[in-house]
Design a protein around this motif. Structure first.
Motif, PDB file in Angstrom:
ATOM      1  N   GLN A  67       0.823  -1.204   0.000  1.00 31.98           N
ATOM      2  CA  GLN A  67       0.000   0.000   0.000  1.00 31.98           C
ATOM      3  C   GLN A  67       0.857   1.254   0.000  1.00 31.98           C
ATOM      4  OE1 GLN A  67      -3.420  -0.246  -0.316  1.00 31.98           O
ATOM      5  NE2 GLN A  67      -2.834  -2.398  -0.570  1.00 31.98           N
ATOM      6  N   LEU A  68       0.352   2.298  -0.643  1.00 33.57           N
ATOM      7  CA  LEU A  68       1.045   3.573  -0.728  1.00 33.57           C
ATOM      8  C   LEU A  68       1.212   4.174   0.668  1.00 33.57           C
ATOM      9  CD1 LEU A  68       2.060   5.295  -3.178  1.00 33.57           C
ATOM     10  CD2 LEU A  68       0.009   6.693  -2.863  1.00 33.57           C
ATOM     11  N   THR A  69       2.404   4.675   0.956  1.00 33.32           N
ATOM     12  CA  THR A  69       2.683   5.292   2.250  1.00 33.32           C
ATOM     13  C   THR A  69       2.542   6.806   2.158  1.00 33.32           C
ATOM     14  OG1 THR A  69       5.043   5.504   1.754  1.00 33.32           O
ATOM     15  CG2 THR A  69       4.305   3.433   2.773  1.00 33.32           C
ATOM     16  N   LYS A  70       2.680   7.480   3.298  1.00 38.45           N
ATOM     17  CA  LYS A  70       2.640   8.941   3.280  1.00 38.45           C
ATOM     18  C   LYS A  70       3.773   9.505   2.427  1.00 38.45           C
ATOM     19  CE  LYS A  70       0.424   9.472   7.806  1.00 38.45           C
ATOM     20  NZ  LYS A  70       0.571  10.005   9.193  1.00 38.45           N
ATOM     21  N   GLU A  71       4.939   8.853   2.513  1.00 35.28           N
ATOM     22  CA  GLU A  71       6.063   9.276   1.683  1.00 35.28           C
ATOM     23  C   GLU A  71       5.729   9.133   0.209  1.00 35.28           C
ATOM     24  OE1 GLU A  71       6.168   7.344   4.262  1.00 35.28           O
ATOM     25  OE2 GLU A  71       7.560   8.257   5.680  1.00 35.28           O
ATOM     26  N   GLY A  72       5.052   8.040  -0.141  1.00 32.38           N
ATOM     27  CA  GLY A  72       4.650   7.830  -1.528  1.00 32.38           C
ATOM     28  C   GLY A  72       3.659   8.872  -2.007  1.00 32.38           C
ATOM     29  N   MET A  73       2.737   9.259  -1.132  1.00 27.03           N
ATOM     30  CA  MET A  73       1.772  10.302  -1.483  1.00 27.03           C
ATOM     31  C   MET A  73       2.484  11.620  -1.754  1.00 27.03           C
ATOM     32  SD  MET A  73      -1.179   9.443   1.324  1.00 27.03           S
ATOM     33  CE  MET A  73      -1.785   7.754   1.520  1.00 27.03           C
ATOM     34  N   LEU A  74       3.484  11.936  -0.925  1.00 32.19           N
ATOM     35  CA  LEU A  74       4.251  13.166  -1.127  1.00 32.19           C
ATOM     36  C   LEU A  74       5.014  13.122  -2.443  1.00 32.19           C
ATOM     37  CD1 LEU A  74       5.343  15.880  -0.140  1.00 32.19           C
ATOM     38  CD2 LEU A  74       7.105  14.626   1.124  1.00 32.19           C
ATOM     39  N   GLN A  75       5.567  11.958  -2.790  1.00 31.94           N
ATOM     40  CA  GLN A  75       6.291  11.817  -4.056  1.00 31.94           C
ATOM     41  C   GLN A  75       5.371  12.057  -5.246  1.00 31.94           C
ATOM     42  OE1 GLN A  75       7.786   7.867  -3.496  1.00 31.94           O
ATOM     43  NE2 GLN A  75       9.664   8.549  -2.469  1.00 31.94           N
ATOM     44  N   HIS A  76       4.126  11.590  -5.145  1.00 33.19           N
ATOM     45  CA  HIS A  76       3.169  11.833  -6.223  1.00 33.19           C
ATOM     46  C   HIS A  76       2.820  13.315  -6.305  1.00 33.19           C
ATOM     47  CE1 HIS A  76       2.317   7.916  -7.864  1.00 33.19           C
ATOM     48  NE2 HIS A  76       2.195   7.401  -6.657  1.00 33.19           N
ATOM     49  N   TRP A  77       2.690  13.955  -5.143  1.00 32.14           N
ATOM     50  CA  TRP A  77       2.400  15.388  -5.146  1.00 32.14           C
ATOM     51  C   TRP A  77       3.538  16.147  -5.811  1.00 32.14           C
ATOM     52  CZ3 TRP A  77       4.620  19.878  -3.494  1.00 32.14           C
ATOM     53  CH2 TRP A  77       3.804  21.008  -3.467  1.00 32.14           C
ATOM     54  N   GLU A  78       4.768  15.784  -5.485  1.00 31.07           N
ATOM     55  CA  GLU A  78       5.928  16.461  -6.077  1.00 31.07           C
ATOM     56  C   GLU A  78       5.975  16.245  -7.590  1.00 31.07           C
ATOM     57  OE1 GLU A  78       9.115  14.756  -3.882  1.00 31.07           O
ATOM     58  OE2 GLU A  78       9.064  16.278  -2.295  1.00 31.07           O
ATOM     59  N   LEU A  79       5.648  15.027  -8.034  1.00 31.15           N
ATOM     60  CA  LEU A  79       5.618  14.758  -9.473  1.00 31.15           C
ATOM     61  C   LEU A  79       4.551  15.609 -10.147  1.00 31.15           C
ATOM     62  CD1 LEU A  79       6.351  13.188 -12.033  1.00 31.15           C
ATOM     63  CD2 LEU A  79       4.776  11.377 -11.294  1.00 31.15           C
ATOM     64  N   GLY A  80       3.366  15.676  -9.545  1.00 28.49           N
ATOM     65  CA  GLY A  80       2.298  16.496 -10.119  1.00 28.49           C
ATOM     66  C   GLY A  80       2.666  17.964 -10.155  1.00 28.49           C
ATOM     67  N   HIS A  81       3.324  18.442  -9.102  1.00 26.82           N
ATOM     68  CA  HIS A  81       3.750  19.836  -9.053  1.00 26.82           C
ATOM     69  C   HIS A  81       4.770  20.127 -10.154  1.00 26.82           C
ATOM     70  CE1 HIS A  81       4.585  23.761  -7.315  1.00 26.82           C
ATOM     71  NE2 HIS A  81       5.876  23.483  -7.288  1.00 26.82           N
ATOM     72  N   ALA A  82       5.735  19.213 -10.341  1.00 28.92           N
ATOM     73  CA  ALA A  82       6.741  19.396 -11.383  1.00 28.92           C
ATOM     74  C   ALA A  82       6.108  19.398 -12.768  1.00 28.92           C
ATOM     75  CB  ALA A  82       7.798  18.296 -11.283  1.00 28.92           C
ATOM     76  N   LEU A  83       5.131  18.519 -12.995  1.00 32.35           N
ATOM     77  CA  LEU A  83       4.459  18.467 -14.298  1.00 32.35           C
ATOM     78  C   LEU A  83       3.624  19.726 -14.526  1.00 32.35           C
ATOM     79  CD1 LEU A  83       3.361  14.709 -14.284  1.00 32.35           C
ATOM     80  CD2 LEU A  83       5.176  15.749 -15.663  1.00 32.35           C
ATOM     81  N   ARG A  84       2.992  20.222 -13.459  1.00 35.44           N
ATOM     82  CA  ARG A  84       2.228  21.463 -13.592  1.00 35.44           C
ATOM     83  C   ARG A  84       3.132  22.618 -14.015  1.00 35.44           C
ATOM     84  NH1 ARG A  84      -2.268  23.247 -14.970  1.00 35.44           N
ATOM     85  NH2 ARG A  84      -3.361  21.790 -13.588  1.00 35.44           N
ATOM     86  N   GLN A  85       4.339  22.689 -13.446  1.00 37.12           N
ATOM     87  CA  GLN A  85       5.284  23.729 -13.835  1.00 37.12           C
ATOM     88  C   GLN A  85       5.773  23.538 -15.265  1.00 37.12           C
ATOM     89  OE1 GLN A  85       8.255  23.486 -10.627  1.00 37.12           O
ATOM     90  NE2 GLN A  85       7.575  25.499  -9.937  1.00 37.12           N
ATOM     91  N   ARG A  86       6.059  22.302 -15.607  1.00 30.74           N
ATOM     92  CA  ARG A  86       6.600  22.020 -16.945  1.00 30.74           C
ATOM     93  C   ARG A  86       5.592  22.384 -18.039  1.00 30.74           C
ATOM     94  NH1 ARG A  86      10.803  19.032 -18.926  1.00 30.74           N
ATOM     95  NH2 ARG A  86      10.571  18.136 -21.000  1.00 30.74           N
ATOM     96  N   TYR A  87       4.319  22.125 -17.786  1.00 34.31           N
ATOM     97  CA  TYR A  87       3.312  22.324 -18.823  1.00 34.31           C
ATOM     98  C   TYR A  87       2.425  23.537 -18.558  1.00 34.31           C
ATOM     99  CZ  TYR A  87       5.034  17.801 -20.178  1.00 34.31           C
ATOM    100  OH  TYR A  87       5.868  16.775 -20.566  1.00 34.31           O
ATOM    101  N   HIS A  88       2.992  24.499 -17.832  1.00 33.14           N
ATOM    102  CA  HIS A  88       2.301  25.773 -17.650  1.00 33.14           C
ATOM    103  C   HIS A  88       2.123  26.446 -19.026  1.00 33.14           C
ATOM    104  CE1 HIS A  88       1.071  29.548 -15.860  1.00 33.14           C
ATOM    105  NE2 HIS A  88       1.966  30.188 -16.630  1.00 33.14           N
ATOM    106  N   GLY A  89       0.910  26.806 -19.325  1.00 38.40           N
ATOM    107  CA  GLY A  89       0.620  27.392 -20.627  1.00 38.40           C
ATOM    108  C   GLY A  89       0.117  26.371 -21.626  1.00 38.40           C
ATOM    109  N   PHE A  90       0.403  25.108 -21.372  1.00 34.17           N
ATOM    110  CA  PHE A  90      -0.121  24.033 -22.230  1.00 34.17           C
ATOM    111  C   PHE A  90      -1.398  23.467 -21.624  1.00 34.17           C
ATOM    112  CE2 PHE A  90      -0.110  19.414 -23.360  1.00 34.17           C
ATOM    113  CZ  PHE A  90      -0.366  19.562 -24.716  1.00 34.17           C
ATOM    114  N   LEU A  91      -1.383  23.258 -20.303  1.00 34.30           N
ATOM    115  CA  LEU A  91      -2.570  22.847 -19.571  1.00 34.30           C
ATOM    116  C   LEU A  91      -3.152  24.059 -18.860  1.00 34.30           C
ATOM    117  CD1 LEU A  91      -1.266  19.537 -17.930  1.00 34.30           C
ATOM    118  CD2 LEU A  91      -2.564  19.785 -20.060  1.00 34.30           C
ATOM    119  N   ASN A  92      -4.447  24.057 -18.641  1.00 34.99           N
ATOM    120  CA  ASN A  92      -5.079  25.161 -17.935  1.00 34.99           C
ATOM    121  C   ASN A  92      -4.548  25.252 -16.508  1.00 34.99           C
ATOM    122  OD1 ASN A  92      -6.767  26.062 -20.008  1.00 34.99           O
ATOM    123  ND2 ASN A  92      -8.298  24.494 -19.545  1.00 34.99           N
ATOM    124  N   ALA A  93      -4.407  26.470 -16.031  1.00 33.59           N
ATOM    125  CA  ALA A  93      -3.889  26.682 -14.682  1.00 33.59           C
ATOM    126  C   ALA A  93      -4.954  26.460 -13.620  1.00 33.59           C
ATOM    127  CB  ALA A  93      -3.327  28.102 -14.560  1.00 33.59           C
TER     128      ALA A  93
END
Length: 385
Positions: A67-93
């Motif tokens: 099962q996903l741990t709290k650390e794993g949840m944070l890693q997913h959040w960080e990945l989503g945050h990085a992707l949001r920054q990378r595709y700023h202007g391509f995906l809606n904010a």
């Protein structure tokens, strides 16, 4: 002279910074990003299972095994945050109800795209048996016989092999990551050796021997879908801007083996393989690949062998064509050997003879039943009195 050297260094630094910015924001005025495909591994989790002598059983983990741990949840959040920054202007904010995010899942028993190795596939199993006979596999087996015996004795496992020892490493790695004290036998040297064997087991699954054919039966299946999506977006734009596949480490290894860009190590938690489709002003399309395997660094460019990093779409499709199956089920079948052919021919002959005998028997029975009751043929000259 010193000032000139300093000037060159500043220029080099400026160029480096510009290069980094391009990796963070790959959009340019001369071309536009049209489509993105992501294949990412899940985040930190508890062990999938454990070994008989392990002092830490499932009750030690708040959510149980796998099962996903709290650390794993944070890693997913960080990945989503990085992707949001990378595709700023391509995906809606911000969120728009006109652009929902559908999530598609299938039962594990029906999963034929993301859970590797795929099976059942007799030809792939045959390739694995042949891989076990290669010098590399045989040497690895001989060199680790005593080590595997030691690990088996310490863990209580009775069927430990080069192909299954990764389970022990996975359990110990999860326990160590979460601050649990490892047994004395699991020394740093032992852990390092287990990690190397874990990486070897991945290469065994998808490489070492006949890597291209293994790819057609494994990672090439997912690659085929990605190629199809890229082609659809380049011709009809029938897909969303971004597709994300949530998967496992074996998924990423199988895919990267098929692309021949695998670096030989397990994909870390929340790592992400990125495909980006661009369209130039002249209408031509190109594909760029990146791999995010460290949260504190920008994604690494991945280069498909035989093509530049900005790979023209048609070249990308041409170079990956050999590892994409035409008919997976057909290619998974075993080829008939000469002995099998002889048996098939013999059975066909016997079947034909049996069929003719049955036809002959039915013909005789039909003629006998066709005669009227009480009828008897009288030969010429027989007495009728």
């Amino acid at each position: 002279m010193a000032g000139r050297q300093l000037g060159w260094r500043r220029a080099d630094l400026l160029q480096l910074l510009l290069g980094v910015n391009l990796l963070v924001m790959p959009l340019t005025q001369a071309r536009s990003l049209r489509f993105v495909t992501l294949v990412y591994r899940h985040g930190d989790r508890s062990p999938v299972n454990t070994y008989p002598k392990d002092p830490y059983q499932e009750d030690k983990w708040p959510q149980g095994f796998g099962q996903l741990t709290k650390e794993g949840m944070l890693q997913h959040w960080e990945l989503g945050h990085a992707l949001r920054q990378r595709y700023h202007g391509f995906l809606n904010a911000s969120y728009h109800r006109q652009e929902p995010i559908p999530v598609h899942t299938v039962p594990v028993a029906e999963e034929k795209l993301l859970k590797f190795p795929l099976g059942p596939c007799p030809r792939y199993e045959q390739l694995q048996n042949e891989t076990r006979q290669t010098p590399e596999y045989q040497n690895e087996s001989v060199q680790n016989t005593q080590f595997l015996d030691m690990v088996a004795n310490e863990t209580g496992l009775t069927d430990l092999t080069l192909e299954t020892v990764w389970n022990v490493y996975d359990t110990l790695f999860c326990e160590q990551t979460h601050g649990l004290i490892l047994p004395a036998w699991a020394s740093p040297q032992t852990m390092q050796r287990l990690r190397r064997l874990k990486d070897f087991s991945f290469r065994f699954l998808f490489g070492i021997y006949e890597q291209a054919e293994k790819a057609r039966l494994q990672g090439g299946v997912l690659l085929a879908q990605i190629r199809k999506n890229l082609t659809l977006m380049a011709t009809a734009s029938q897909l969303p801007k971004l597709l994300a596949y949530s998967a496992h480490d074996t998924t990423l290894v199988a895919l990267q083996m098929a692309l021949d860009v695998y670096n030989g190590e397990q994909a870390p938690y929340a790592s992400c393989h990125i495909f980006e489709l661009y369209q130039d002003d002249n209408g031509n399309f190109s594909v760029e690949m990146y791999f995010r395997n460290e949260s504190n660094k920008v994604p690494w460019p991945l280069i498909l062998p035989g093509c530049p990093h900005r790979c023209p779409l048609q070249d990308f499709l041409r170079l990956t064509e050999p590892v994409v199956p035409k008919d997976w089920e057909q290619e998974c079948r075993l080829a008939s050997s000469p002995a099998d052919t002889e048996v098939i021919v013999a059975l066909a002959v016997c079947g034909s003879i049996l069929f003719l005998l049955i036809v002959l028997l039915l013909t005789v029975l039909f003629r006998m039943q066709a005669q009227p009751p009480g009828y008897r043929h009288i030969a010429d000259g027989e007495d009728h009195a």
